[in-house]
Scaffold this motif. Sequence first.
Motif, PDB file in Angstrom:
ATOM      1  N   ALA A 118      89.385 -42.973   5.268  1.00 54.39           N
ATOM      2  CA  ALA A 118      88.963 -41.706   5.864  1.00 54.39           C
ATOM      3  C   ALA A 118      89.977 -40.595   5.598  1.00 54.39           C
ATOM      4  O   ALA A 118      89.605 -39.426   5.500  1.00 54.39           O
ATOM      5  N   PHE A 119      91.262 -40.967   5.492  1.00 58.21           N
ATOM      6  CA  PHE A 119      92.300 -39.986   5.215  1.00 58.21           C
ATOM      7  C   PHE A 119      92.555 -39.887   3.714  1.00 58.21           C
ATOM      8  O   PHE A 119      93.695 -39.992   3.254  1.00 58.21           O
ATOM      9  N   ALA A 120      91.528 -39.689   2.934  1.00 57.09           N
ATOM     10  CA  ALA A 120      91.686 -39.531   1.493  1.00 57.09           C
ATOM     11  C   ALA A 120      92.470 -38.259   1.208  1.00 57.09           C
ATOM     12  O   ALA A 120      92.241 -37.212   1.829  1.00 57.09           O
ATOM     13  N   ARG A 134      88.668 -37.057   5.975  1.00 54.93           N
ATOM     14  CA  ARG A 134      87.360 -36.845   5.349  1.00 54.93           C
ATOM     15  C   ARG A 134      86.216 -37.316   6.242  1.00 54.93           C
ATOM     16  O   ARG A 134      85.119 -36.762   6.178  1.00 54.93           O
ATOM     17  N   ASP A 135      86.454 -38.357   7.018  1.00 54.27           N
ATOM     18  CA  ASP A 135      85.408 -38.938   7.861  1.00 54.27           C
ATOM     19  C   ASP A 135      86.037 -39.313   9.194  1.00 54.27           C
ATOM     20  O   ASP A 135      86.896 -40.189   9.266  1.00 54.27           O
ATOM     21  N   GLN A 166      98.467 -41.781   6.285  1.00 49.71           N
ATOM     22  CA  GLN A 166      98.968 -40.523   5.723  1.00 49.71           C
ATOM     23  C   GLN A 166     100.403 -40.641   5.217  1.00 49.71           C
ATOM     24  O   GLN A 166     100.968 -39.670   4.738  1.00 49.71           O
ATOM     25  N   ARG A 167     100.994 -41.848   5.370  1.00 52.49           N
ATOM     26  CA  ARG A 167     102.385 -42.092   4.975  1.00 52.49           C
ATOM     27  C   ARG A 167     103.329 -41.142   5.681  1.00 52.49           C
ATOM     28  O   ARG A 167     104.226 -40.543   5.075  1.00 52.49           O
ATOM     29  N   ALA A 182     101.389 -35.960  16.095  1.00 44.81           N
ATOM     30  CA  ALA A 182     101.723 -36.034  14.670  1.00 44.81           C
ATOM     31  C   ALA A 182     100.506 -36.236  13.782  1.00 44.81           C
ATOM     32  O   ALA A 182     100.571 -35.926  12.581  1.00 44.81           O
ATOM     33  N   ILE A 183      99.400 -36.767  14.308  1.00 46.03           N
ATOM     34  CA  ILE A 183      98.250 -37.039  13.423  1.00 46.03           C
ATOM     35  C   ILE A 183      97.559 -35.767  12.972  1.00 46.03           C
ATOM     36  O   ILE A 183      96.745 -35.797  12.041  1.00 46.03           O
ATOM     37  N   GLY A 184      97.861 -34.645  13.614  1.00 41.76           N
ATOM     38  CA  GLY A 184      97.321 -33.377  13.143  1.00 41.76           C
ATOM     39  C   GLY A 184      96.158 -32.877  13.984  1.00 41.76           C
ATOM     40  O   GLY A 184      95.453 -33.662  14.629  1.00 41.76           O
TER      41      GLY A 184
END
Length: 481
Positions: free
Chosen positions: A281-283, A288-289, A363-364, A412-414
């Motif tokens: 999902a985190f492309a 993204r999803d 997301q590294r 932190a995940i945004g």
Amino acid sequence: MFLRAGALSLALLLASRLLGVVRESALAAAFGSSGLADLAVLALTLPDWIASVLASGALAYVLLPAWAGQAPGHVAALQRRVAIGLLAGALALTLALGLLRHPLAAWLAGGVPAALQPLAAQALWWSALAVPAALLSALWVTRLQHERDFAGMYGANLVVNAALIGAIAAAGLSGSAASAVTALGLGLLAAMGLRLLWLRWRHPAAAPAAPMATPAAPLWLWAMLAAGLPLALPFAARSIASQAGEGALATFNYAWKLVELPLVLAIQLVASLAFPSIAQAFADGRLRDAAPLRQGFALAWTLACAAVAALVIGGPALAQLLFGWGRMQPQALAQVAHWGVSGSWGLLPQALAAVALTALAAQRRMRPAVAAYAAALLLLLAAAAMGVADGFVLMQVLNAGHALVALACLLAIGPQARRALPWALFARSGAMLLAVLLLDRWLGFGGAAAALQLLAAALAALAIVLLTLWRSAELRQALRR
């Protein structure tokens, strides 16, 4: 998404964890909450704790991506190179633990009476001898994880726990404390050896090819910190609690087992199963999803609310069922239940943190999580510096640390990921938890018979899950796909 993917993993993990609980029950029956119990807990858990902090998580974070898509020969070559480095470090660590065993015993098990301090140092020496096998096992388990050999991975836990239960039984029947420590030490080495034999039997055969490039040292360091700091929190709290007196370390250990079982079997399992879909999902580092993230949070939070309800209502009966055997003292058993119920509230922030960590890993961006766990550890150390050693208070400090970690990870995940969170589900499940606990206080199940307490706890947990499932599309989708 989670139910089908995790059926085999859940069954095998459940079997290994339940046998681990049987091991703790055997410890309680053999030694109760005594100085000798403190030594037994310290000796039997230290090697695998060291391996988990220094190697297990870091190996998975670093090697699994490096091995992805590689030929078996290249995988075997890198594994051999890492094994050489691990064994060299393990031997140095064994020597250091052996030389420092007396001061370490006083720090890790400060409540042990002076008469047992020499045996505490001896127990640490046995643990030190088991460290190389524990570190090598961590590497071989990582290889089985790469091969998706879940039977081999969790079978190794079954093997080691079965051997340790036999060692505890032999130590409990021994005639003196010295012979008990010797029996535990020999049993620990036998358990580590049998696990290595099991892993070797399950290990895939491949001729090493040209060696792959070894991942850089900074990557290993961040991976070790990200995986090790969460494990350091309960270990540090246990060591601080041991300063309160004889048996406090063992009592805290039993209480933490009440919290650890739902944490591992529900929350952390959901997070690990959600990782592939959340990573996809985190492309390109962007969300993204949002559906996988919402579903992961929904399931982890719902299970955490159900676990808290079950432990608050049935904690005393569950403690009696698991640890109220043999030489376990009634007063210590009451402390196990009291401290375990206190620690159960930490499952709520840990549910949020577990899924948020998967998003950060996708997301590294693990540095915020590492910093938060380091701050939580400093919070525990500050409490120790202030003289806090009561297990109930330390559980509260742990809960505060986990809340700090959850807050940091969610920040932190945004903003885009935070907008995708199922806030309405969080509120509904939390309200149902409070309603169930108010009903429990009104009906007074705390003074009921143990069987009725356990039944009420199970019904409360089931009610939270079913009512949330009825009202939550996210939770239904998480279980349907």
